[in-house]
Design a protein around this motif. Structure first.
Motif, PDB file in Angstrom:
ATOM      1  N   SER A   1     -10.846   9.607  -0.104  1.00  0.00           N
ATOM      2  CA  SER A   1     -10.644   9.221   1.297  1.00  0.00           C
ATOM      3  C   SER A   1      -9.183   9.117   1.706  1.00  0.00           C
ATOM      4  N   LEU A   2      -8.260   9.258   0.744  1.00  0.00           N
ATOM      5  CA  LEU A   2      -6.844   9.168   1.091  1.00  0.00           C
ATOM      6  C   LEU A   2      -6.454  10.312   2.022  1.00  0.00           C
ATOM      7  N   PRO A   3      -5.801  10.024   3.140  1.00  0.00           N
ATOM      8  CA  PRO A   3      -5.359  11.093   4.043  1.00  0.00           C
ATOM      9  C   PRO A   3      -4.444  12.083   3.325  1.00  0.00           C
ATOM     10  N   ASP A   4      -4.544  13.339   3.690  1.00  0.00           N
ATOM     11  CA  ASP A   4      -3.777  14.388   3.007  1.00  0.00           C
ATOM     12  C   ASP A   4      -2.274  14.194   3.124  1.00  0.00           C
ATOM     13  N   ASP A   5      -1.825  13.589   4.233  1.00  0.00           N
ATOM     14  CA  ASP A   5      -0.377  13.464   4.426  1.00  0.00           C
ATOM     15  C   ASP A   5       0.189  12.105   4.018  1.00  0.00           C
ATOM     16  N   VAL A   6      -0.606  11.286   3.299  1.00  0.00           N
ATOM     17  CA  VAL A   6      -0.071  10.039   2.747  1.00  0.00           C
ATOM     18  C   VAL A   6       0.976  10.380   1.701  1.00  0.00           C
ATOM     19  N   GLU A   7       2.101   9.656   1.744  1.00  0.00           N
ATOM     20  CA  GLU A   7       3.222   9.960   0.847  1.00  0.00           C
ATOM     21  C   GLU A   7       3.450   8.917  -0.234  1.00  0.00           C
ATOM     22  N   ALA A   8       2.786   7.751  -0.130  1.00  0.00           N
ATOM     23  CA  ALA A   8       2.956   6.688  -1.121  1.00  0.00           C
ATOM     24  C   ALA A   8       1.782   5.720  -1.001  1.00  0.00           C
ATOM     25  N   VAL A   9       1.582   4.920  -2.063  1.00  0.00           N
ATOM     26  CA  VAL A   9       0.442   4.001  -2.102  1.00  0.00           C
ATOM     27  C   VAL A   9       0.913   2.618  -2.551  1.00  0.00           C
ATOM     28  N   TYR A  10       0.502   1.589  -1.801  1.00  0.00           N
ATOM     29  CA  TYR A  10       0.802   0.183  -2.106  1.00  0.00           C
ATOM     30  C   TYR A  10      -0.505  -0.446  -2.574  1.00  0.00           C
ATOM     31  N   VAL A  11      -0.518  -0.963  -3.797  1.00  0.00           N
ATOM     32  CA  VAL A  11      -1.762  -1.447  -4.402  1.00  0.00           C
ATOM     33  C   VAL A  11      -1.809  -2.972  -4.366  1.00  0.00           C
ATOM     34  N   ALA A  12      -2.676  -3.512  -3.513  1.00  0.00           N
ATOM     35  CA  ALA A  12      -2.897  -4.952  -3.456  1.00  0.00           C
ATOM     36  C   ALA A  12      -3.866  -5.343  -4.572  1.00  0.00           C
ATOM     37  N   PRO A  13      -4.037  -6.648  -4.855  1.00  0.00           N
ATOM     38  CA  PRO A  13      -5.017  -7.054  -5.863  1.00  0.00           C
ATOM     39  C   PRO A  13      -6.410  -6.539  -5.499  1.00  0.00           C
TER      40      PRO A  13
END
Length: 219
Positions: free
Chosen positions: A120-132
């Motif tokens: 489901s991640l958008p194709d143009d996402v450039e980074a990911v922030y991982v919460a708990p």
């Protein structure tokens, strides 16, 4: 009953929004009183019979440091679907608190499995922030790490060192000190039973900083 221990993020959020607490309550897991709209007066709850413990993450600072390491304009925040459902204002306030950074943010709910999240991640996402990620099945975090590496997506862990050691690119917090938190709660219980007013207890659990970068993931 002499006092109540509200052990858990959702339980803490519930009791901290109640108007009248007839028994002393300790809530050890408040994520961020400002973002959750919970009373905070001079470092205390200021609410009769309420003491909580909070260890707020400075999300704006996290993202500023993250951008120094990996340039991005569109970010996905992976978060627990349970918390989003129970505390929707938490994520609305994150958007308000980070609007000066000029980053487009997509919130991606995570339940028990990672595969649908990666899809489901958008194709143009450039980074990911991982919460708990509460409720994630055993082994699924490794699936997340490998999926982000395969997509060449830089990642940042709110929990810090422990998840960076598991393959997340960047973390700013050292390992969470569970014994220290347990001692704080135990001391607060003792103070209440000795007759002190829990509304006067200091609630902020100082968050230390230690930059950790997983160089294997970076390569």
């Amino acid at each position: 009953v002499d006092l109540i221990l509200a052990s858990g993020v959702l339980a803490a959020n519930d009791v901290c929004h109640r108007v009248d607490l007839p028994k002393p309550v300790i809530a050890p897991f408040v994520l961020d009183p400002q973002i959750q709209g919970i009373s905070l007066e001079n470092g205390t709850s200021g609410v009769r019979n309420l003491s909580f413990v909070t260890f707020p993450a400075d999300i704006q600072r996290d993202l500023e440091i993250f951008r120094e390491i990996a340039s991005f304009d569109r970010l996905a925040i992976l978060h627990s679907a349970v918390i989003r459902e129970a505390i929707p204002e938490f994520y609305d306030n994150i958007l308000r608190n980070t609007q000066d950074l000029d980053i487009r943010i997509d919130f991606v709910p995570v339940e028990t499995s990672i595969t649908p999240v990666l899809e489901s991640l958008p194709d143009d996402v450039e980074a990911v922030y991982v919460a708990p990620l509460l409720g994630l099945r055993e082994g699924e975090f490794e699936v997340l790490v490998q999926g982000l590496i395969q997509r060449r997506l830089p990642s940042f862990s709110v929990l810090g060192t422990r998840e960076a050691e598991q393959g997340i690119l960047v973390g700013m917090a050292p390992d969470f000190n569970v014994p220290r938190l347990a001692r704080r709660v135990a001391l607060n219980v003792q103070r209440i039973l000795l007759g002190e007013d829990p509304s006067t207890f200091q609630v902020v659990f100082t968050r230390e900083e230690r930059l950790t970068i997983n160089m294997s993931t970076a390569r």
